[in-house]
Design an enzyme around this catalytic site. Structure first.
Site, PDB file in Angstrom:
ATOM      1  CB  CYS A  24      41.917  40.602  42.949  1.00  0.00           C
ATOM      2  SG  CYS A  24      41.037  41.212  41.518  1.00  0.00           S
ATOM      3  CB  CYS A  59      45.548  46.595  38.978  1.00  0.00           C
ATOM      4  SG  CYS A  59      45.305  45.025  38.120  1.00  0.00           S
TER       5      CYS A  59
HETATM    6  N1  DGL Z   1      44.547  41.760  39.726  1.00  0.00           N
HETATM    7  C1  DGL Z   1      43.258  42.384  39.547  1.00  0.00           C
HETATM    8  C2  DGL Z   1      43.167  43.649  40.404  1.00  0.00           C
HETATM    9  O1  DGL Z   1      43.984  43.839  41.289  1.00  0.00           O
HETATM   10  C3  DGL Z   1      43.029  42.526  38.081  1.00  0.00           C
HETATM   11  C4  DGL Z   1      41.714  43.035  37.709  1.00  0.00           C
HETATM   12  C5  DGL Z   1      41.150  42.420  36.462  1.00  0.00           C
HETATM   13  O2  DGL Z   1      41.058  41.183  36.378  1.00  0.00           O
HETATM   14  O3  DGL Z   1      40.730  43.237  35.654  1.00  0.00           O
HETATM   15  O4  DGL Z   1      42.278  44.445  40.259  1.00  0.00           O
END
Ligand code: DGL
Length: 263
Positions: free
Chosen positions: A75, A186
């Site tokens: 993430c 993301c």
């Molecule tokens: N998968 C997360 C990232 O790579 C999502 C971020 C979120 O929850 O806003 O940033």
């Protein structure tokens, strides 16, 4: 109580980290994984970094207690908020974080313009600032904060007319400004890549750093440590039934998901 399962701990705010997990499974098929989706607190992107750091710290403890020998912050927002801190707190544990893939984009661009699709925490973090300083070179980098795309990826329906309109609103300005590389900064966004690619057109390359991250996990796995034979395990702080459904739909894994709420 700590159990020595010797496996790879992977965390994300939701289903996004599965876009990294699928490459870890491919690269290290004999290393069991333990995945945590913090869907009770999704999205991380718009939250203050300190709040995300508190969630990620608690999940890290949860993963370590269950035998994680390496932790992957699958993430970008969690990495931006916590990577440096966690490395300080747990100097013996290798942490692999996500950093926007500006380096390969800068190397590949022909137009000199790179788009970065991301969330607020990542865009504002020191990790991204450092990445730009080190790797953007002469490229012009357009940072596009696209929080709704996280929710769209979680919904599993990127192609409804409403959702396509939202995705278009973020992608089109990058292409119009000349970007020929779009960095998916993301981990949720690779699950939208078909739609993003259709909107961006064939002259634009989408960059997903997940394969490179999986290679890094293989590099940092402690030398001589035998992976255990535990099955791959899944937890969510949200609804296990809907997480299980997405697991099947997104990466073809049929498995039970448990509920847990660390912290
Ligand atoms: N998968 C997360 C990232 O790579 C999502 C971020 C979120 O929850 O806003 O940033």
């Amino acid at each position: 109580m700590a159990q020595r399962f010797s496996r790879i701990g992977v965390l994300d705010s939701g289903i996004g980290g599965l876009s990294v997990l699928r490459y870890i499974h491919r690269m290290l098929p004999n290393h069991p994984t333990l995945y945590f989706a913090d869907q009770a607190h999704l999205p991380y992107g718009p939250r203050p970094a300190a709040e995300t750091r508190a969630y990620v710290t608690a999940i890290t403890r949860f993963l370590l207690e269950r035998g994680a020998a390496v932790i992957v912050l699958a993430c970008n927002a969690a990495s931006a908020a916590s990577l440096y801190d966690l490395r300080r707190q747990h100097p013996d544990i290798p942490f692999v974080g996500m950093e926007p893939a500006v380096k390969p984009a800068a190397a590949a661009t022909q137009t000199g313009v790179i788009g970065v699709l991301t969330t607020r925490t990542t865009a504002n973090g020191a990790l991204y600032r450092r990445t730009l300083e080190r790797h953007a070179g002469r490229a012009r980098v357009l940072t596009q904060i696209a929080p709704e795309l996280v929710t769209i990826a979680e919904s599993g329906s990127p192609n409804t007319p409403e959702n396509r309109t939202i995705i278009r609103r973020y992608v089109e300005p990058l292409v119009e400004a000349g970007a020929d590389q779009i960095v998916l900064a993301c981990t949720h966004f690779p699950f939208l890549s078909e739609t993003i690619q259709e909107i961006a057109g064939t002259n634009v390359t989408l960059i997903d750093p997940a394969p490179a991250v999986a290679r890094q996990v293989a590099r940092v796995w402690p030398k001589g440590l035998m992976p255990s034979s535990a099955p791959n395990t899944y937890y969510t702080s949200g609804d296990p039934a809907s997480f299980q459904m997405m697991l099947k739909r997104l990466i073809g894994v049929e498995a039970h998901a448990g509920y847990a709420h660390p912290g």
